[in-house]
Design a protein around this motif. Structure first.
Motif, PDB file in Angstrom:
ATOM      1  N   ARG A 132      31.130  45.666  38.907  1.00  0.00           N
ATOM      2  CA  ARG A 132      32.070  46.319  38.360  1.00  0.00           C
ATOM      3  C   ARG A 132      33.601  46.075  39.068  1.00  0.00           C
ATOM      4  O   ARG A 132      34.584  46.116  38.062  1.00  0.00           O
ATOM      5  CB  ARG A 132      31.774  47.831  38.561  1.00  0.00           C
ATOM      6  N   LEU A 133      33.843  46.168  40.109  1.00  0.00           N
ATOM      7  CA  LEU A 133      34.873  45.768  40.921  1.00  0.00           C
ATOM      8  C   LEU A 133      35.508  44.457  40.187  1.00  0.00           C
ATOM      9  O   LEU A 133      36.700  44.293  39.939  1.00  0.00           O
ATOM     10  CB  LEU A 133      35.021  45.743  42.239  1.00  0.00           C
ATOM     11  N   LYS A 134      34.523  43.459  40.077  1.00  0.00           N
ATOM     12  CA  LYS A 134      35.196  42.221  39.753  1.00  0.00           C
ATOM     13  C   LYS A 134      35.707  42.023  38.228  1.00  0.00           C
ATOM     14  O   LYS A 134      36.551  41.448  37.898  1.00  0.00           O
ATOM     15  CB  LYS A 134      34.130  40.924  39.656  1.00  0.00           C
ATOM     16  N   GLU A 135      35.143  43.050  37.317  1.00  0.00           N
ATOM     17  CA  GLU A 135      35.572  43.215  35.961  1.00  0.00           C
ATOM     18  C   GLU A 135      36.712  43.760  35.956  1.00  0.00           C
ATOM     19  O   GLU A 135      37.597  43.660  35.178  1.00  0.00           O
ATOM     20  CB  GLU A 135      34.562  44.161  35.276  1.00  0.00           C
ATOM     21  N   MET A 136      37.018  44.922  36.800  1.00  0.00           N
ATOM     22  CA  MET A 136      38.090  45.518  37.018  1.00  0.00           C
ATOM     23  C   MET A 136      39.316  44.742  37.365  1.00  0.00           C
ATOM     24  O   MET A 136      40.379  44.665  36.891  1.00  0.00           O
ATOM     25  CB  MET A 136      38.109  46.849  37.613  1.00  0.00           C
ATOM     26  N   VAL A 137      39.139  43.905  38.340  1.00  0.00           N
ATOM     27  CA  VAL A 137      39.882  42.919  38.892  1.00  0.00           C
ATOM     28  C   VAL A 137      40.213  42.035  37.812  1.00  0.00           C
ATOM     29  O   VAL A 137      41.705  41.525  37.511  1.00  0.00           O
ATOM     30  CB  VAL A 137      39.618  42.082  40.057  1.00  0.00           C
ATOM     31  N   SER A 138      39.285  41.376  37.149  1.00  0.00           N
ATOM     32  CA  SER A 138      39.734  40.306  36.080  1.00  0.00           C
ATOM     33  C   SER A 138      40.589  41.203  34.790  1.00  0.00           C
ATOM     34  O   SER A 138      41.812  40.346  34.544  1.00  0.00           O
ATOM     35  CB  SER A 138      38.284  39.855  35.464  1.00  0.00           C
ATOM     36  N   ALA A 139      40.457  42.350  34.665  1.00  0.00           N
ATOM     37  CA  ALA A 139      41.110  42.990  33.547  1.00  0.00           C
ATOM     38  C   ALA A 139      42.592  43.214  34.198  1.00  0.00           C
ATOM     39  O   ALA A 139      43.534  43.208  33.547  1.00  0.00           O
ATOM     40  CB  ALA A 139      40.323  44.456  33.252  1.00  0.00           C
ATOM     41  N   GLU A 140      42.636  43.532  35.426  1.00  0.00           N
ATOM     42  CA  GLU A 140      44.099  43.756  35.852  1.00  0.00           C
ATOM     43  C   GLU A 140      44.776  42.412  36.236  1.00  0.00           C
ATOM     44  O   GLU A 140      45.790  42.290  35.906  1.00  0.00           O
ATOM     45  CB  GLU A 140      43.974  44.365  37.460  1.00  0.00           C
ATOM     46  N   PHE A 141      43.949  41.414  36.359  1.00  0.00           N
ATOM     47  CA  PHE A 141      44.694  40.414  36.267  1.00  0.00           C
ATOM     48  C   PHE A 141      45.078  39.665  35.113  1.00  0.00           C
ATOM     49  O   PHE A 141      45.892  38.811  34.995  1.00  0.00           O
ATOM     50  CB  PHE A 141      43.665  39.435  37.073  1.00  0.00           C
ATOM     51  N   GLY A 142      44.405  39.814  34.093  1.00  0.00           N
ATOM     52  CA  GLY A 142      44.786  39.661  32.699  1.00  0.00           C
ATOM     53  C   GLY A 142      43.980  38.522  32.204  1.00  0.00           C
ATOM     54  O   GLY A 142      44.138  38.096  30.885  1.00  0.00           O
TER      55      GLY A 142
END
Length: 94
Positions: A10-20
């Motif tokens: 879940r953290l990886k998904e959120m990091v990717s989303a924040e990173f764009g």
């Protein structure tokens, strides 16, 4: 998949989303390391990011400082808060 592994996903998904964008190449890991360093003020080792995002079937748990730094990048005070936040649910088993 254990609950911790689900939270990491879940953290990886959120990091990717924040990173764009998805983190799928070593160059993505370098860019993410730079952005996290600018935003959080703590650099994340590129090799640690590669291990987390690029190594398939990775069964090693990232160091707590890496998880906490990435949690801070997506708006939490650290890994513990990320895991206990009511609006965060573990990633579904795949």
């Amino acid at each position: 998949m254990t609950t911790q592994e689900q939270y990491i996903e879940r953290l990886k998904e959120m990091v990717s989303a924040e990173f764009g964008r998805s983190i799928i190449t070593p160059d993505d890991c370098i860019a993410l390391s730079n952005v996290v360093g600018e935003v959080v003020g703590v650099s994340v080792d590129v090799e640690a990011l590669e291990q987390l995002f690029l190594v398939a079937n990775n069964h090693t748990t990232p160091r707590p400082i890496v998880l906490s730094t990435l949690a801070r990048y997506v708006g939490f005070t650290g890994w513990s808060e990320f895991c206990t936040a009511r609006d965060i649910t573990p990633a579904d088993d795949h």
